[in-house]
Design an enzyme around this catalytic site. Structure first.
Site, PDB file in Angstrom:
ATOM      1  N   SER A  37       0.806  -1.226   0.000  1.00  0.00           N
ATOM      2  CA  SER A  37       0.000   0.000   0.000  1.00  0.00           C
ATOM      3  C   SER A  37       0.837   1.273   0.000  1.00  0.00           C
ATOM      4  O   SER A  37       0.377   2.315  -0.473  1.00  0.00           O
ATOM      5  CB  SER A  37      -0.946   0.004   1.201  1.00  0.00           C
ATOM      6  OG  SER A  37      -0.224  -0.161   2.412  1.00  0.00           O
ATOM      7  N   HIS A 262      -0.275   6.406   6.270  1.00  0.00           N
ATOM      8  CA  HIS A 262       0.259   6.200   4.919  1.00  0.00           C
ATOM      9  C   HIS A 262       0.632   7.538   4.295  1.00  0.00           C
ATOM     10  O   HIS A 262       0.142   8.587   4.702  1.00  0.00           O
ATOM     11  CB  HIS A 262      -0.774   5.501   4.026  1.00  0.00           C
ATOM     12  CG  HIS A 262      -0.830   4.026   4.192  1.00  0.00           C
ATOM     13  ND1 HIS A 262      -1.336   3.438   5.339  1.00  0.00           N
ATOM     14  CD2 HIS A 262      -0.442   3.000   3.377  1.00  0.00           C
ATOM     15  CE1 HIS A 262      -1.256   2.111   5.203  1.00  0.00           C
ATOM     16  NE2 HIS A 262      -0.713   1.830   4.032  1.00  0.00           N
TER      17      HIS A 262
END
Length: 286
Positions: A37, A262
């Protein structure tokens, strides 16, 4: 400040002509991106593959455009481990299937999910709320008498080694680049509870765990005819504890379009800059 300026310099390098021509076959550059990811860019507009949470503004897409790749195949997928190099993940086929003898450049960012990034974040957040001034997460992972996360990093090393060997077997002439993970938490170890709900004593522990993972990736790359790109150094000062205007990694409740913990679009831009800076150096397969 120096680290932040260094990160900006690498981002700027992404737009320079010198960064636009990594080695390929003549004027061709067939580029394949493998990863999890942190590569795919979940939540960052525009999402072009809902199953893998893949963005067209992730760092491979930026590298492909600026390096003027002739062909570009991005099979990175949110949640991928080294297992997904050989096994399908939903509608995403085995990532290694994208690599062939015609491939000139491979970037690989993998290992975080093998170590257990998601579980670690959930565990440390749960324990941090219970003891915000202590180091409950570190105590939990060291309860057996050894550091379970350090052990997980060591156990991931041979898995990444096997991936690199498989890449070389499929693309014997390709330039192979292992991409490290960006700086998620303050490099000075100072926490920011409750914005990031880890206990004060656990920030340095988790920082050191990420550095251990990156060191392992660097070491494995060096032993397996691959290059390593440091994305940690260029992103210091832009971790999830920083103000929204300054951070390139979103906290557990993102303010910018991105997945929790993230990179946001600026984080992907910084990683692209680091990769292109390395490619422009023309260091060959070492």
């Amino acid at each position: 400040m120096a680290a932040a300026m260094g990160g900006c310099a690498l981002v700027a390098a992404a737009t320079t002509p010198a960064a636009a021509h990594p080695a390929g076959r003549g004027h061709r550059l067939d580029y394949v991106a493998l990863g999890d990811s942190y590569t795919s860019g979940p939540g960052i507009p525009t999402q072009v593959d809902a199953d893998c949470a893949r963005s067209d503004r992730n760092y491979p897409s930026l590298v492909a455009r600026r390096a003027r790749a002739t062909t570009f195949t991005d099979v990175s997928c949110s949640g991928a481990t080294t297992v997904q190099m050989w096994q399908a993940q939903g509608t995403n086929g085995p990532q290694l299937d994208a690599v062939s003898r015609n491939t000139d450049l491979v970037t690989l960012q993998i290992g975080g999910n093998d170590v257990g990034f998601g579980t670690i974040i959930a565990t440390c957040a749960r324990l941090g709320v219970q003891d915000p001034t202590g180091s409950p997460c570190e105590r939990s992972y060291e309860a057996s008498g050894q550091d379970a996360l350090a052990l997980a990093v060591r156990r991931t090393a041979p898995k990444v080694t096997e991936v690199l060997r498989a890449v070389h077997a499929r693309a014997p002439h390709a330039r192979v680049v292992v991409v490290g993970y960006p700086d998620l938490l303050p490099d000075d170890g100072v926490g920011c509870f409750p914005q990031v709900p880890f206990a004060q004593g656990d920030f340095a522990y988790l920082r050191d765990t990420e550095k251990r993972l990156n060191l392992m990736l660097r070491t494995v790359a060096g032993r397996n005819r691959a290059e390593y790109v440091d994305t940690y150094g260029p992103t210091v000062g832009h971790d999830m504890c920083k103000a929204p205007a300054d951070r390139w990694i979103e906290p557990l409740q993102p303010a910018a379009p991105a997945a929790p913990a993230h990179p946001n679009a600026r984080g992907e831009e910084a990683m692209a800059g680091a990769v292109l800076h390395r490619l422009a150096g023309n260091h060959g397969h070492r």
